[in-house]
Each structure stands twice: as structure tokens, then as C-alpha cells.
Design a protein around this motif. Structure first.
Motif, PDB file in Angstrom:
ATOM      1  N   ALA A   4       0.477  -0.863   0.265  1.00  0.00           N
ATOM      2  CA  ALA A   4       0.020   0.081  -0.191  1.00  0.00           C
ATOM      3  C   ALA A   4       0.196   1.305   0.296  1.00  0.00           C
ATOM      4  CB  ALA A   4      -1.013   0.411   1.350  1.00  0.00           C
ATOM      5  N   LEU A   5       1.862   1.096   0.951  1.00  0.00           N
ATOM      6  CA  LEU A   5       2.592   2.017   0.516  1.00  0.00           C
ATOM      7  C   LEU A   5       3.254   2.498  -0.519  1.00  0.00           C
ATOM      8  CD1 LEU A   5       4.704   2.292   4.420  1.00  0.00           C
ATOM      9  CD2 LEU A   5       2.543   3.624   3.696  1.00  0.00           C
ATOM     10  N   LEU A   6       3.985   1.477  -0.873  1.00  0.00           N
ATOM     11  CA  LEU A   6       4.349   1.607  -2.276  1.00  0.00           C
ATOM     12  C   LEU A   6       3.555   2.285  -3.107  1.00  0.00           C
ATOM     13  CD1 LEU A   6       6.710   0.675  -4.321  1.00  0.00           C
ATOM     14  CD2 LEU A   6       5.716  -1.958  -3.999  1.00  0.00           C
ATOM     15  N   PHE A   7       1.841   2.278  -3.512  1.00  0.00           N
ATOM     16  CA  PHE A   7       1.239   2.369  -4.323  1.00  0.00           C
ATOM     17  C   PHE A   7       1.014   3.886  -3.928  1.00  0.00           C
ATOM     18  CE2 PHE A   7      -0.634  -1.351  -5.655  1.00  0.00           C
ATOM     19  CZ  PHE A   7      -0.815  -1.728  -6.550  1.00  0.00           C
ATOM     20  N   ASN A  25       0.716 -13.493   3.401  1.00  0.00           N
ATOM     21  CA  ASN A  25       1.363 -12.648   3.857  1.00  0.00           C
ATOM     22  C   ASN A  25       0.988 -11.824   5.531  1.00  0.00           C
ATOM     23  OD1 ASN A  25       3.460 -11.747   2.234  1.00  0.00           O
ATOM     24  ND2 ASN A  25       2.230 -12.291   0.600  1.00  0.00           N
ATOM     25  N   ASP A  26      -0.128 -12.520   5.703  1.00  0.00           N
ATOM     26  CA  ASP A  26      -0.414 -12.319   7.329  1.00  0.00           C
ATOM     27  C   ASP A  26      -1.228 -10.463   7.083  1.00  0.00           C
ATOM     28  OD1 ASP A  26      -1.664 -12.673   9.727  1.00  0.00           O
ATOM     29  OD2 ASP A  26       0.028 -12.065  10.810  1.00  0.00           O
ATOM     30  N   ILE A  27      -1.654 -10.551   6.227  1.00  0.00           N
ATOM     31  CA  ILE A  27      -2.455  -9.547   5.353  1.00  0.00           C
ATOM     32  C   ILE A  27      -3.945  -9.069   6.412  1.00  0.00           C
ATOM     33  CG2 ILE A  27      -3.092  -7.456   3.781  1.00  0.00           C
ATOM     34  CD1 ILE A  27      -1.518  -8.687   1.809  1.00  0.00           C
ATOM     35  N   GLY A  28      -3.892  -8.185   7.571  1.00  0.00           N
ATOM     36  CA  GLY A  28      -5.275  -8.677   8.295  1.00  0.00           C
ATOM     37  C   GLY A  28      -5.944  -7.522   7.835  1.00  0.00           C
ATOM     38  N   GLN A  29      -7.462  -7.203   7.874  1.00  0.00           N
ATOM     39  CA  GLN A  29      -8.609  -6.444   7.976  1.00  0.00           C
ATOM     40  C   GLN A  29      -7.963  -4.930   7.306  1.00  0.00           C
ATOM     41  OE1 GLN A  29     -11.405  -6.686  10.344  1.00  0.00           O
ATOM     42  NE2 GLN A  29     -12.250  -8.403   9.933  1.00  0.00           N
ATOM     43  N   ALA A  30      -7.145  -4.255   8.305  1.00  0.00           N
ATOM     44  CA  ALA A  30      -6.362  -2.704   8.356  1.00  0.00           C
ATOM     45  C   ALA A  30      -5.492  -2.385   7.496  1.00  0.00           C
ATOM     46  CB  ALA A  30      -6.072  -2.528   8.965  1.00  0.00           C
ATOM     47  N   GLY A  31      -5.056  -4.484   7.099  1.00  0.00           N
ATOM     48  CA  GLY A  31      -3.679  -4.098   5.630  1.00  0.00           C
ATOM     49  C   GLY A  31      -4.900  -4.499   4.867  1.00  0.00           C
ATOM     50  N   CYS A  32      -5.792  -4.814   4.434  1.00  0.00           N
ATOM     51  CA  CYS A  32      -6.600  -4.931   3.349  1.00  0.00           C
ATOM     52  C   CYS A  32      -7.451  -3.261   3.119  1.00  0.00           C
ATOM     53  CB  CYS A  32      -7.705  -6.076   3.366  1.00  0.00           C
ATOM     54  SG  CYS A  32      -8.019  -6.805   2.242  1.00  0.00           S
ATOM     55  N   SER A  34      -5.912  -0.505   3.628  1.00  0.00           N
ATOM     56  CA  SER A  34      -5.316  -0.096   3.250  1.00  0.00           C
ATOM     57  C   SER A  34      -5.128  -0.227   2.118  1.00  0.00           C
ATOM     58  CB  SER A  34      -3.692   0.454   3.830  1.00  0.00           C
ATOM     59  OG  SER A  34      -3.753   1.234   4.805  1.00  0.00           O
ATOM     60  N   LEU A  35      -5.569  -1.281   1.087  1.00  0.00           N
ATOM     61  CA  LEU A  35      -3.991  -1.781   0.382  1.00  0.00           C
ATOM     62  C   LEU A  35      -5.832  -1.769  -0.646  1.00  0.00           C
ATOM     63  CD1 LEU A  35      -2.723  -3.825  -1.497  1.00  0.00           C
ATOM     64  CD2 LEU A  35      -4.108  -5.445  -1.229  1.00  0.00           C
ATOM     65  N   CYS A  36      -6.655  -2.218  -0.684  1.00  0.00           N
ATOM     66  CA  CYS A  36      -7.796  -1.906  -1.334  1.00  0.00           C
ATOM     67  C   CYS A  36      -7.939  -0.328  -1.808  1.00  0.00           C
ATOM     68  CB  CYS A  36      -8.997  -1.957  -0.846  1.00  0.00           C
ATOM     69  SG  CYS A  36      -8.940  -4.382  -0.940  1.00  0.00           S
ATOM     70  N   GLU A  58     -14.792  -8.753   7.071  1.00  0.00           N
ATOM     71  CA  GLU A  58     -14.762  -6.882   6.620  1.00  0.00           C
ATOM     72  C   GLU A  58     -13.927  -6.374   5.596  1.00  0.00           C
ATOM     73  OE1 GLU A  58     -13.621  -2.712   8.914  1.00  0.00           O
ATOM     74  OE2 GLU A  58     -14.363  -4.603  10.413  1.00  0.00           O
ATOM     75  N   GLY A  59     -12.760  -7.691   5.119  1.00  0.00           N
ATOM     76  CA  GLY A  59     -11.760  -7.012   4.750  1.00  0.00           C
ATOM     77  C   GLY A  59     -11.776  -7.498   2.981  1.00  0.00           C
ATOM     78  N   GLY A  60     -12.723  -8.752   3.267  1.00  0.00           N
ATOM     79  CA  GLY A  60     -13.429  -9.149   1.831  1.00  0.00           C
ATOM     80  C   GLY A  60     -14.783  -8.508   0.879  1.00  0.00           C
ATOM     81  N   MET A  61     -14.845  -7.220   2.507  1.00  0.00           N
ATOM     82  CA  MET A  61     -15.674  -6.828   1.312  1.00  0.00           C
ATOM     83  C   MET A  61     -15.163  -5.096   1.302  1.00  0.00           C
ATOM     84  SD  MET A  61     -18.809  -7.321   2.050  1.00  0.00           S
ATOM     85  CE  MET A  61     -19.658  -5.974   1.234  1.00  0.00           C
ATOM     86  N   PHE A  62     -14.092  -4.913   1.542  1.00  0.00           N
ATOM     87  CA  PHE A  62     -12.827  -3.623   1.200  1.00  0.00           C
ATOM     88  C   PHE A  62     -12.933  -4.167  -0.254  1.00  0.00           C
ATOM     89  CE2 PHE A  62     -11.871  -2.886   5.096  1.00  0.00           C
ATOM     90  CZ  PHE A  62     -12.220  -1.923   5.265  1.00  0.00           C
ATOM     91  N   VAL A  63     -12.260  -5.062  -0.448  1.00  0.00           N
ATOM     92  CA  VAL A  63     -11.410  -6.189  -2.099  1.00  0.00           C
ATOM     93  C   VAL A  63     -12.970  -6.067  -2.892  1.00  0.00           C
ATOM     94  CG1 VAL A  63     -11.535  -7.888  -3.278  1.00  0.00           C
ATOM     95  CG2 VAL A  63     -10.308  -7.387  -0.829  1.00  0.00           C
ATOM     96  N   ALA A  64     -14.673  -6.531  -2.817  1.00  0.00           N
ATOM     97  CA  ALA A  64     -15.208  -6.828  -3.039  1.00  0.00           C
ATOM     98  C   ALA A  64     -15.898  -5.168  -4.177  1.00  0.00           C
ATOM     99  CB  ALA A  64     -16.449  -7.219  -2.626  1.00  0.00           C
TER     100      ALA A  64
END
Length: 64
Positions: A4-7, A25-32, A34-36, A58-64
Motif C-alpha cells: 500500500a505504501l508503494l502505491f 502475507n498475514d494481511i489483516g482487515q486494516a492492511g486489506c 489500506s491496500l484496496c 470486513e476485509g473481503g468487503m473492501f476487496v469487493a
């Protein structure tokens, strides 16, 4: 988080990233979240793999 920081650091740079494999990579909800938020600006990404990460519903909802 590092991806996320790279982007974010890319600013207005346009990158041709088409696939991103972040399995296990042990990415949790908060990381997901930020990534999305960061990859929304990437119009070329067609495949994102987050298998094996504890993103939860919740992380899955960010991806959707």
C-alpha cells in the motif's frame, strides 16, 4: 502495508501492474483496507490474490 505504501509513493506514476500475488502475507482487515484504497488508482490490475491472509469478512468487503 508495504505494498500500500508503494502505491502511495508512486504518486501520479502510472504502472502496468496486472497481477498481484500476496498469498500468505498475514494481511489483516486494516492492511486489506489500506491496500484496496491504494490500488483503486491502478486501472490495469486484473488479478489480486489474498489467499491465506486473515482479512476476514470486513476485509473481503473492501476487496469487493
Amino acid at each position: 502495508m508495504a505494498v500500500a505504501l508503494l502505491f502511495e509513493d508512486a504518486g501520479e506514476y502510472k504502472c502496468g501492474l496486472r497481477a498481484l500475488n500476496l498469498r500468505g502475507n498475514d494481511i489483516g482487515q486494516a492492511g486489506c483496507r489500506s491496500l484496496c484504497a491504494a490500488i483503486k488508482r491502478n486501472a490495469t490490475l486484473r488479478q489480486l490474490s489474498l489467499n491465506g491472509n486473515p482479512v476476514g469478512n470486513e476485509g473481503g468487503m473492501f476487496v469487493a
